[in-house]
Design an enzyme around this catalytic site. Structure first.
Site: not given
Length: 542
Positions: A210, A36, A91, A123, A153
């Protein structure tokens, strides 16, 4: 930490914003699936500034587009060292989902660096969908058309709705760190994580957890069926120059302590519907009666075999307590059930069930094993029941047969015996012990010879040795000393037992008391010689 708008603009002009990379691993193997991308600001005086200090401000000042473009471009450049099929995940700010040019900008950045879009994961947070679902759908459709994958997410932390999952073509769900971080302590968090993972599997989506910082959390997630995870346990975010270190092949993870073998394969290799069908087939096809009891000892599930043993339908059991279904048996098994609820297995419990209408008394072997959740709390009891009625009846018949044999041997006027292939005594009837007073350990081998008359001992041994050599039948008369000191005549006869090759492996025979017969023969001889006047001194002394 205070950041002025001017500092933010200067930072963008000086290109001080860089991507950091955190690995996402496959829980079953420990292999890196992708990374990520996380933004960092390399400030001249403040050092490394986290995104929480500048993202919201960049959104408010309309700078989030330029900031994201800088990070994506640099991430694509660094990402070229990733081995295929490892991917990059970004993200995207909710503000960017208003910009219909976003797919084009991502595509151009990828083309400029040569990074394939089919290894890109975008995301999207739930809050972004609330602001403009129509734009989000348009942008998502274009990104999917380019080959990108989509992940929702922080699922469960905002205005969660199944409509969001249905509205966009998501490929994955990310479980928020707030639930993952507390799942080892709070059952509610575990239930939420389990529900999210199950939902993702049902919809064919990968689930990524996460905030995984401990091995315990990783094992728990694995047992729940979560496919991937990220967190400090697997690696902290690193700059581009250290990317190769975190994405290199890692050693395989050790098998989960909570699941193994067939159950492990079923748990992690199959979607929930197929997994349920597989487990149901095993459950119903098992040769034993199986059930699962809740902590209040109610039947949550039961297979047909156990229902038949109880003489009631499956539906009749569900929701009812053990005491309700088995009132006469419950006092016997309650202590074992309580032990299981306390976390202690109770196995190999034999109980006899009373006669039911049209059925004889039956015997069963019971097993009560506590079932624990990921935190070690008892969820219920796994019940296994095996019908051992036939075995118990066979054992009773064997005991009765042995009892018959024992009485037959003990009450038999003869004295059965068994010799080995060398003519050594293995077994002599208990009557031998009663007659001679000789203990069992004393007669083994050739010990029995010591109970014979001294004049007969050598002759008896010679007869036995001759039969052992030749295979001829044993037939010998001798005197045996009784426990009161008297000598009694016996005749011992036996035959060999041979194996399939003809080799003698045992001798079986018996000794008959012929003392009365001998005394009668002696008396007849004495009278005969007296009448004929031919008696010798030996005849008269018999």
């Amino acid at each position: 930490m205070y950041i002025s708008n001017e500092q933010l603009r200067v930072g963008l002009q000086n290109q001080e914003f860089v991507p950091f990379f955190q690995p996402v691993v496959t829980l079953r193997t420990g292999e890196v699936a992708g990374v990520e991308v996380l933004g960092r600001w390399l400030h001249g005086t403040l050092g490394i500034v986290p995104p929480s200090a500048f993202i919201a401000q960049a959104e408010q000042e309309g700078l989030i587009g330029d900031l994201t473009a800088m990070l994506i471009g640099r991430a694509f450049t660094a990402g070229r060292m990733l081995p295929s099929p490892q991917w990059l995940a970004f993200n995207i700010s909710p503000h960017l989902l208003r910009d219909l040019t976003l797919p084009k900008r991502i595509r151009e950045a990828a083309e400029a660096t040569g990074f394939p879009l089919n290894r890109v994961v975008i995301e999207i947070t739930e809050s972004a969908l609330l602001e403009n679902l129509e734009h989000a759908q348009t942008i998502s459709a274009e990104l999917k058309a380019e080959g990108c994958r989509l992940a929702l997410d922080d699922f469960g932390t905002g205005y969660s709705s199944l409509l969001h999952l249905q509205s966009l073509p998501f490929d994955g769900l990310k479980v928020d760190r707030s639930f993952v971080g507390s799942m080892t302590e709070r059952r509610e968090s575990r239930k939420i994580v389990s529900a999210v993972v199950g939902l993702g599997q049902s919809l064919g989506m990968k689930t990524i957890a996460e905030g995984v910082e401990t091995e315990q959390r990783a094992e728990m997630l694995l047992s729940l069926g979560c496919e991937m995870a990220q967190g400090w346990l697997f690696g902290r975010p690193v700059p581009a120059e250290k990317l190769s270190e975190v994405t290199a092949a890692q050693p395989p993870r050790s098998p989960s302590r909570s699941t193994s073998g067939l159950w492990r394969d079923i748990s992690y290799n199959s979607p929930p519907g197929q997994r349920l069908a597989q487990l149901q087939a095993l459950y119903d096809g098992a040769p034993a009666g199986l059930a699962f009891l809740s902590p209040d000892l109610r039947y949550v599930s039961i297979n047909q075999q156990l229902a038949n043993m109880h003489g009631a339908t499956i539906q009749r059991h569900l929701g009812h307590t053990v005491s309700e279904m088995l009132p006469s048996l419950y006092p016997q098994i309650e202590p074992y059930l309580r032990r299981a609820l306390a976390g202690e297995s109770a196995t190999n419990v034999v109980v006899t069930w009373p006669k039911l209408e049209g059925r004889e008394e039956e015997a069963f072997l019971l097993s009560y094993v506590p079932v624990f959740d990921e935190a070690g709390e008892v969820l219920g009891i796994s019940v296994a029941v095996t019908d051992i009625t036939a075995r118990k009846r066979a054992e009773a018949a064997l005991r009765e047969s042995e009892d018959h044999y024992r009485h037959m041997v003990e009450l038999n006027p003869q004295i059965p015996w068994v010799l080995d292939e060398k003519g050594m005594a293995i077994m002599i009837s208990p009557r031998w012990q009663k007659i001679t007073g000789m203990r069992e350990e004393d007669y083994h081998g050739r010990g029995f010879v010591s109970a014979l008359h001294p004049a007969d001992q050598k002759r008896v041994e010679e007869v036995i040795e001759h039969s052992v050599r030749t295979g001829d039948l044993i037939d010998v008369e001798c005197r045996v000393r009784s426990s009161n000191g008297e000598w009694r005549w016996v005749r011992s006869r036996g035959a060999p037992r041979r194996d399939e090759t003809g080799k003698i492996i045992r001798w079986y025979g018996s000794a008959d008391d012929i003392d009365d017969q001998k005394r009668l023969e002696d008396e007849l001889r004495r009278r005969a010689c007296e009448e004929s006047g031919t008696c010798s001194g030996a005849d008269q002394s018999r």
